[in-house]
Structure formats: C-alpha cells, structure tokens
Design an enzyme around this catalytic site. Structure first.
Site, PDB file in Angstrom:
ATOM      1  N   LYS A  80      -3.775   2.321  -9.603  1.00 53.70           N
ATOM      2  CA  LYS A  80      -4.746   3.334  -9.172  1.00 53.70           C
ATOM      3  C   LYS A  80      -4.441   4.633  -9.901  1.00 53.70           C
ATOM      4  CE  LYS A  80      -6.392   5.284  -4.726  1.00 53.70           C
ATOM      5  NZ  LYS A  80      -6.162   5.290  -3.270  1.00 53.70           N
ATOM      6  N   SER A 155     -10.269   4.280  -0.495  1.00 57.19           N
ATOM      7  CA  SER A 155     -10.423   4.893  -1.795  1.00 57.19           C
ATOM      8  C   SER A 155      -9.910   4.036  -2.959  1.00 57.19           C
ATOM      9  CB  SER A 155      -9.703   6.242  -1.803  1.00 57.19           C
ATOM     10  OG  SER A 155      -8.310   6.055  -1.640  1.00 57.19           O
ATOM     11  N   SER A 179      -6.976   3.124   2.827  1.00 59.05           N
ATOM     12  CA  SER A 179      -7.486   2.985   1.459  1.00 59.05           C
ATOM     13  C   SER A 179      -7.015   1.781   0.661  1.00 59.05           C
ATOM     14  CB  SER A 179      -7.169   4.246   0.662  1.00 59.05           C
ATOM     15  OG  SER A 179      -8.118   5.224   0.965  1.00 59.05           O
TER      16      SER A 179
HETATM   17  N1  GLN Z   1     -11.127   6.961   4.208  1.00 55.89           N
HETATM   18  C1  GLN Z   1     -10.025   7.789   4.569  1.00 55.89           C
HETATM   19  C2  GLN Z   1     -10.257   9.188   4.035  1.00 55.89           C
HETATM   20  O1  GLN Z   1     -11.277   9.385   3.474  1.00 55.89           O
HETATM   21  C3  GLN Z   1      -8.738   7.212   4.060  1.00 55.89           C
HETATM   22  C4  GLN Z   1      -8.468   7.492   2.640  1.00 55.89           C
HETATM   23  C5  GLN Z   1      -7.144   6.966   2.180  1.00 55.89           C
HETATM   24  O2  GLN Z   1      -6.529   6.124   2.818  1.00 55.89           O
HETATM   25  N2  GLN Z   1      -6.706   7.486   1.056  1.00 55.89           N
HETATM   26  O3  GLN Z   1      -9.460  10.057   4.155  1.00 55.89           O
END
Ligand code: GLN
Length: 488
Positions: A80, A155, A179
């Site tokens: 990532k 994400s 994420s």
């Molecule tokens: N969807 C969550 C957020 O927008 C989690 C994101 C993540 O785990 N990086 O913060």
C-alpha cells in the site's frame, strides 16, 4: 488454478524450493497479468517492472547458490502506498505527497527484503487511508474485480483488488478502523488486522497513531500466515511495538485444539445488516457449531452504537495532529506565488489535501480545541476504555467472536460519496476492534445473489492471531469461496 499468477504463495514457495519454477517466471506472470487487467482494475499507483525482475533474478541466483532466505524468497508482494520503500514513491494517494520519494525502508519493508520477497508495485488507497472505498484517492478509483462498477472497499482497496485480480501474490495494507478487513471482504480475499503492537509501524505514514496497524492480504489463510510471520515481531524503532514471542503461524493452522467457544454479539446481527450478509454469517456460525463442534454463546457488546462516534473523534483528532507536518516546507507539494510564510502553509495545505482529509482535519482540530477537549476528545477516550472492557469481559467466556465485516456487499462507485455519514456508518463492525487493539481476520464467507463476495470476521484476544488463523483455516478447508476467482 494453473496460472502462476493465481497460485498461492504457499504452493509457489514449495515449487520454488523444488526447483520446478523460478522467481523470474512467477514475477513475469504477475507483471503480464498486471498488463492484462490493470486498465480495468486500477489497483496500482506506480510499478517498477525492471526493478521487480532484477529482484526476482537475484532471488533465483541466491537459490541456485543454496542461499535461499526463507519461504517468501522470490515471491512478489505489493505494498500500500503508505508504507515506505527506499527510493520509491510514497504518496498516500495524496497530491500533497505526489512527488515524494521515500529516503528509507519501513521495518516491514526491510523484513520483506531480508526474507527475499520481490517488492512489487505501489497500491492505491483512500488519501491518507481515510475512507472505505478508495474513491478518496487523489489519483484514481480502484475497481472491484468481481464487478468493476463497484468499489473494492477501502482504504486498502488497491491491496485487496490486486491480490483478488492476480496482479500480486500477496499485499500489505494498513488498518486503522477496518481498512484491511473491509476491502478483503469486498474483494473475496483474506485480510488480517494484527493486535496493536504486533507489527512495527516504523515507516508507515501515520493517520491515527493509537489505532494504525499494518497487516497481510492474501488469497488463502496459509498465505496470510506466511506473510504475517515475516512482518511480526518487536522493533525498537516503534515505541508501541510489543516484546512478545512470535509463534509459528503456519504450524498453528494445522495443530489440534479443543473445540473453540465462539461468541456471537447480539448487537452485530440487528438492524442495518443486509439480509444476505446476515445469512452468510449465520451459516458460518452453523458450520462452527455443527461441523467443528464449537460451543456458540450469545454475548453482548452494549457500547457498539458508540463505536462510530468515538472512532471518528479519536481518529480525526490524531489525524489533525499527525497531518500538521505537511506544511509545504518539509515535504512534498508547495504552493507557488505566495505572499508570506502563513500564506505558504494555507495554500499548500488547501491545494494539496483532498476534501475528505480536510474534513477530518477540521473535525479533529475542533475536537481538540480548548473548551471542547473535555467534552469530545477526553470523553471519547473514556468510552474507548469501556468498549475495550466490553470485549475483554466477553473474552472471559469465549475464545473468539464471529461477526460480519461490513453491513452490505461492495456498493456501486459514487453511491455514498455525497453522504460521508453513511460511509462512516458502514465501519460499524470493524472500528471497535481497532479501538480495543484486538486482532481480527476477514475471510471469504459466501457470495451475494449478484455474485459479490461476503466476508466473515473473526475477532480474537490480544496476540491470539494463531487461533484466529486456525479457525479461519478450518472454515476455508470446508468452503470453496477462497478458491473462486473473479471473471475479469
Ligand atoms: N473507514 C475508516 C476511516 O475512514 C477506516 C480507515 C482505515 O482503517 N484506515 O477512517
């Protein structure tokens, strides 16, 4: 599956060892697959083919000389674009870091290099990991390989989509509120969020430091166990990294154990959960009860409703502080034609950050500002402690907890963009795990009538990854879902 790019890391590893295939052939197959499907998937922000092939040839030479470095030697792994690799771009899918190149390796990167893996490709994500769909990437929206009109989740959407589409064998993602697990669920692959402190975050660009963890994504439980083995372990460069002995994760998959006691949180199967997701979770529960002999217990996590507000106070507060460093002076994007230094900060940040990141910085700054600190941030921290306590209380009577990962299968691109609250609410089943620092795994648990993957989440006690992997493996053995491939 006969294609090399869809073979498991586990099988590739044994065939490399037996001298049946070369890392160069595997890496070439993955690169070729990337050329075949990437225009439809858009999982990668950048790749360096010649560098990947050079690493593969180096691996083959090591092996020929009897010096192979371990099970992942020669296996392609994509990262990532929030995890540092020396000399490669590190954009966090943000315009503000568009031209930033990392001067050093993250600890996980160093460990992968020491294990001989072929570090391949930088994966798309929501900007600074803020989002649940990869639509917040400043550069492109990744598509779900099972239906390219839909999001891959986020994400770490690039991580899950690339592995699902055969554009990588393995991938690393990061999980602050779901994420890794949510995109794994939406793309029909396995994703694990380790216990807070198991994997070093040195070289992971910080979003919300008390929640962030790096974790593995793969097409099978074995593959995820192999990747976790390489990245787990204490690191003096991360002060939150835990001193704990690391078990042999692959070995623990096949070990004998007493039938587990499995908790089903009643708050997780109620309102707001899609009927098909509920059916998949229920049939997984039935499987553990009938085929594995698990004792199933209903448990209660009464503060579940507070997880979303608490997370979105703590995560935004920490983000507002972590992202203060992008000021147009030290890193990345700098606005031109400014009047003075304040103007430079304002314009660089105003032009460099996307809308969601700005929304979070504003929310987080507000929650931390004097007069509101006690009402929001401090109170959220207190409730966070209570949420963790609910889990630890539940773990007094169960070994693991089973739940959905996301309330619905992957949604259509654009569908939730204008409604951030509905996007935030879809994190309901994953956030509490990060607030509590626990490990959790998402495994393919079925398909919707439209042919979209549905994930099952298993949540464990702190540092009980071995058991989660063993439980997931048991499920995978008896179900075909992990072995099914999208028709891209
Ligand atoms: N969807 C969550 C957020 O927008 C989690 C994101 C993540 O785990 N990086 O913060």
């Amino acid at each position: 599956m006969s294609e090399l790019y869809y073979e498991s890391a586990y099988s590739l590893s044994s065939r490399l060892r037996a001298g049946e295939i070369s890392s160069e052939a595997v890496t070439e197959a993955v690169i070729q697959r990337y050329h075949e499907v990437e225009s439809r998937i858009r999982a990668y922000l950048s790749v360096d083919e010649s560098d990947a092939l050079a690493q593969a040839r180096a691996s083959d030479r090591r092996r020929a000389g009897g010096e192979a470095l371990g099970p992942l030697d020669g296996i392609p792994v994509s990262l990532k674009d929030i995890i540092a690799v020396a000399g490669q771009p590190l954009t966090c899918a943000s315009k503000i870091l568009e031209s930033f190149v990392s001067p050093y390796d993250a600890t996980v990167t160093r460990r992968l290099k020491e294990a001989g893996s072929v570090i391949w490709g930088r994966l798309n994500m929501d900007e600074f990991a803020m989002g649940s769909s990869t639509e917040n990437s400043a550069f492109q929206t990744t598509r779900n390989p099972w239906d390219t009109t839909r999001v891959p989740g986020g994400s770490s959407g690039g991580s899950a989509a690339s592995v699902a589409a055969g554009e990588s064998v393995l991938a690393l993602g990061s999980d602050t509120g779901g994420s890794i697990r949510q995109p794994a669920a939406h793309c029909g692959v396995v994703g694990l969020k380790p216990t807070y402190g198991l994997v070093s975050r040195y070289g992971l660009v910080a979003f919300a430091s008390s929640l962030d963890q790096i974790g593995p994504v793969g097409r099978s439980v074995e593959d995820v166990a192999m990747l976790l083995q390489v990245i787990a372990g204490h690191d003096p460069l991360d002060s939150t990294s835990f001193q704990t002995s690391i078990p042999d994760f692959l070995e623990s998959l096949r070990g004998e154990s007493d039938p587990w006691k499995l908790g089903v949180p009643k708050e997780y199967l109620g309102e707001g959960l899609d009927g098909q997701v509920r059916e998949s979770v229920q049939s997984a529960i039935q499987f553990y009860a009938d085929d594995v002999g698990c004792e199933i217990r209903e448990i209660s996590l009464p503060l579940t409703d507070l997880a979303v507000p608490v997370y979105y106070i703590i995560a935004t507060a920490e983000a507002s502080s972590n992202l203060a460093r992008y000021d147009g002076v030290r890193y990345g994007y700098r606005s031109e034609n400014v009047n003075d230094h304040l103007d430079l900060y304002f314009r660089s940040r105003g032009e460099g950050f996307g809308a969601e990141v700005k929304r979070r910085i504003i929310l987080g700054t507000y929650a931390l500002s004097s007069g509101y600190y006690d009402a929001y941030y401090l109170r959220a921290q207190k409730v966070r402690t209570l949420i963790r306590k609910d889990f630890l209380d539940a773990f007094a009577s169960v070994d693991a907890i089973i739940s959905p990962v996301a309330p619905t299968p992957a949604f259509v691109i654009g569908e939730r963009l204008s409604d951030p609250l509905s996007m935030y609410l879809s994190d309901i089943y994953t956030l509490s795990v990060n607030l509590s620092g626990l490990p959790a795994i998402s495994i393919p648990g079925g398909f919707s009538r439209e042919g979209l993957p549905i994930g099952i989440q298993l949540i464990g006690k702190p540092f009980d990854e071995s058991r989660l992997l063993a439980m997931a493996y048991r499920f995978e053995q008896d179900h075909p879902y992990s072995r099914m491939r999208p028709g891209i």
